[in-house]
Design an enzyme around this catalytic site. Structure first.
Site, PDB file in Angstrom:
ATOM      1  N   THR A 106     -48.920 -50.317  -7.315  1.00  0.00           N
ATOM      2  CA  THR A 106     -48.164 -51.516  -7.670  1.00  0.00           C
ATOM      3  C   THR A 106     -47.555 -52.175  -6.441  1.00  0.00           C
ATOM      4  O   THR A 106     -47.279 -51.508  -5.435  1.00  0.00           O
ATOM      5  CB  THR A 106     -47.032 -51.149  -8.649  1.00  0.00           C
ATOM      6  OG1 THR A 106     -46.168 -52.277  -8.844  1.00  0.00           O
ATOM      7  CG2 THR A 106     -46.178 -50.010  -8.112  1.00  0.00           C
ATOM      8  N   ASP A 107     -47.300 -53.477  -6.537  1.00  0.00           N
ATOM      9  CA  ASP A 107     -46.605 -54.158  -5.447  1.00  0.00           C
ATOM     10  C   ASP A 107     -45.132 -53.794  -5.382  1.00  0.00           C
ATOM     11  O   ASP A 107     -44.454 -54.081  -4.383  1.00  0.00           O
ATOM     12  CB  ASP A 107     -46.777 -55.680  -5.557  1.00  0.00           C
ATOM     13  CG  ASP A 107     -46.210 -56.277  -6.841  1.00  0.00           C
ATOM     14  OD1 ASP A 107     -45.689 -55.529  -7.689  1.00  0.00           O
ATOM     15  OD2 ASP A 107     -46.309 -57.516  -7.005  1.00  0.00           O
ATOM     16  N   GLU A 108     -44.617 -53.128  -6.411  1.00  0.00           N
ATOM     17  CA  GLU A 108     -43.202 -52.777  -6.419  1.00  0.00           C
ATOM     18  C   GLU A 108     -42.838 -51.762  -5.344  1.00  0.00           C
ATOM     19  O   GLU A 108     -41.658 -51.601  -5.008  1.00  0.00           O
ATOM     20  CB  GLU A 108     -42.787 -52.275  -7.808  1.00  0.00           C
ATOM     21  CG  GLU A 108     -42.917 -53.344  -8.874  1.00  0.00           C
ATOM     22  CD  GLU A 108     -42.326 -52.950 -10.206  1.00  0.00           C
ATOM     23  OE1 GLU A 108     -41.250 -52.323 -10.214  1.00  0.00           O
ATOM     24  OE2 GLU A 108     -42.932 -53.265 -11.248  1.00  0.00           O
ATOM     25  N   TYR A 117     -39.181 -45.705 -10.686  1.00  0.00           N
ATOM     26  CA  TYR A 117     -40.609 -45.950 -10.905  1.00  0.00           C
ATOM     27  C   TYR A 117     -41.316 -46.282  -9.602  1.00  0.00           C
ATOM     28  O   TYR A 117     -42.317 -45.656  -9.237  1.00  0.00           O
ATOM     29  CB  TYR A 117     -40.815 -47.082 -11.913  1.00  0.00           C
ATOM     30  CG  TYR A 117     -42.197 -47.684 -11.848  1.00  0.00           C
ATOM     31  CD1 TYR A 117     -43.322 -46.899 -12.125  1.00  0.00           C
ATOM     32  CD2 TYR A 117     -42.405 -49.012 -11.472  1.00  0.00           C
ATOM     33  CE1 TYR A 117     -44.601 -47.437 -12.038  1.00  0.00           C
ATOM     34  CE2 TYR A 117     -43.670 -49.548 -11.393  1.00  0.00           C
ATOM     35  CZ  TYR A 117     -44.772 -48.758 -11.669  1.00  0.00           C
ATOM     36  OH  TYR A 117     -46.042 -49.267 -11.569  1.00  0.00           O
ATOM     37  N   LYS A 175     -44.231 -44.204  -7.400  1.00  0.00           N
ATOM     38  CA  LYS A 175     -45.546 -44.749  -7.045  1.00  0.00           C
ATOM     39  C   LYS A 175     -45.730 -44.788  -5.527  1.00  0.00           C
ATOM     40  O   LYS A 175     -46.837 -44.540  -5.020  1.00  0.00           O
ATOM     41  CB  LYS A 175     -45.717 -46.149  -7.635  1.00  0.00           C
ATOM     42  CG  LYS A 175     -45.889 -46.179  -9.143  1.00  0.00           C
ATOM     43  CD  LYS A 175     -47.131 -45.422  -9.613  1.00  0.00           C
ATOM     44  CE  LYS A 175     -48.415 -46.119  -9.230  1.00  0.00           C
ATOM     45  NZ  LYS A 175     -49.608 -45.425  -9.778  1.00  0.00           N
TER      46      LYS A 175
END
Length: 350
Positions: free
Chosen positions: A130-132, A155, A159
């Site tokens: 994810t870009d998060e 989260y 990741k």
């Protein structure tokens, strides 16, 4: 190719499964069938001769070894993950266990299979992230593959950790991997705890439509079927050891997104008053990143991929899908946490 897809009964995973079968690949779908999984997402390919399903948890080393030996995959596409930020605030342990330890177990199973079979050159481990992991942007700028990691939620931290594990297994053991970091996905089969389905279903039920803060957080939205296409492109043509950021090129504030959905519902399912009158601003969630934006230059220039669906096109398709598939989302309403406000347990005892 024969592709082992983890999390293939989830939202993005099922889109990958459907697309891979359509493109002529064989698929082994490995899924633990947690609360966010739904086998109805892949029902249309369940009887296909190139499809197999394994009910198993990626944290189960014995099960992973058995599945690799039985199916002998040419590639792994690792999508299984706990993914809801609000749930990670309330219960971070499950995210560390699945996203970090589960990725480790899967990497070891893939490495053992790859090594014992003579290290086939064409084998790939594709880790979907994810870009998060990059944290939050201000009003300008975009995430590139060189952006330093700065996760702000349990989260995104889990990741980020899994991304680092994949890179380490590539550098230390030579495991051939590719890694992708994507922007926010939406589309058919989107689990009804995420923003877009929440807006649609709250609007249809006549309930308040919750918007965090003032709705000024900005996201780049990627239609899920475009994402599945991009993932298979990277798997087949991406350079080993390389990361590719996948964006939808569709930046919008949350409040603008919500209003667009309300306008679509006014046209497709009109009621006595505009759906936008149901919008209710609620207390923001802790650690809420202001803005995400992807620079897709690498995947566009190296692999020739870019999204085919605009935000307006994708939202119309998504709203129409939810209107036409009420039995699917009705069946998920009773699952744990669905329809509830999560992610407020800051300071509470673990």
């Amino acid at each position: 190719m024969k592709i082992l897809v983890t999390g293939g009964a989830g939202f993005i995973g099922s889109a990958v499964v459907r697309r891979a079968i359509r493109d002529g690949h064989a698929v082994v779908n490995v899924d633990a069938l947690t609360y966010a999984a739904c086998l109805a997402n892949v029902a249309m390919v369940a009887d296909h001769p190139a499809y197999a399903f394994e009910h198993a948890d990626i944290r189960d080393a014995e099960a992973m070894a058995r599945i690799f030996a039985a199916h002998r995959p040419d590639a792994v596409m690792h999508l299984a993950a706990e993914s809801h930020v609000d749930r990670s605030i309330d219960g971070p342990g499950a995210f560390i266990d699945t996203n970090v330890r589960g990725t480790y177990v899967l990497l070891e199973a893939a490495r053992a299979w790859w090594t014992s079979n003579g290290r086939p050159e064409g084998f790939r481990f594709h880790h979907v992230s994810t870009d998060e992991v990059y944290g939050s942007l201000g009003a300008t700028g975009q995430f590139t593959e060189a952006t330093p990691y700065a996760p702000n939620s349990p989260y995104s931290a889990s990741k980020a950790a899994s991304d680092h594990l994949v890179r380490a297994w590539g550098e230390t053991y030579g495991l051939p991997y590719v890694l992708t970091n994507c922007s926010n996905n939406y589309g058919p089969y989107h689990f009804p705890e995420k923003l877009i389905p929440v807006v649609i279903l709250k609007a249809l039920s006549g309930e308040p439509i919750p918007v965090y803060g003032q709705g000024l957080n900005i996201r780049d939205w990627l239609y899920v079927e475009d994402h599945a296409d991009a993932l298979l492109t990277v798997l087949q043509r991406g350079e080993v050891g390389r990361t590719y950021n996948i964006g939808g090129e569709n930046e919008v504030t949350n409040i603008d997104l919500v209003r667009r959905i309300c306008a679509l519902l006014d046209r497709m399912r009109p009621q006595a008053r505009p759906h936008a009158e149901q919008i209710a601003f609620v207390t923001d969630r802790p650690g809420h990143d202001l803005r995400y934006a992807i620079d897709p230059t690498r995947i566009r220039t190296e692999l020739g991929w870019r999204p085919s669906v605009t935000l307006d096109q994708g939202l119309e398709r998504t709203v129409r899908w939810f209107l036409d598939n009420e039995p699917w989302w009705r069946a998920l309403q009773a699952r744990d946490g669905v329809g509830q406000r999560l992610g407020q347990a800051v300071g509470a005892a673990p």
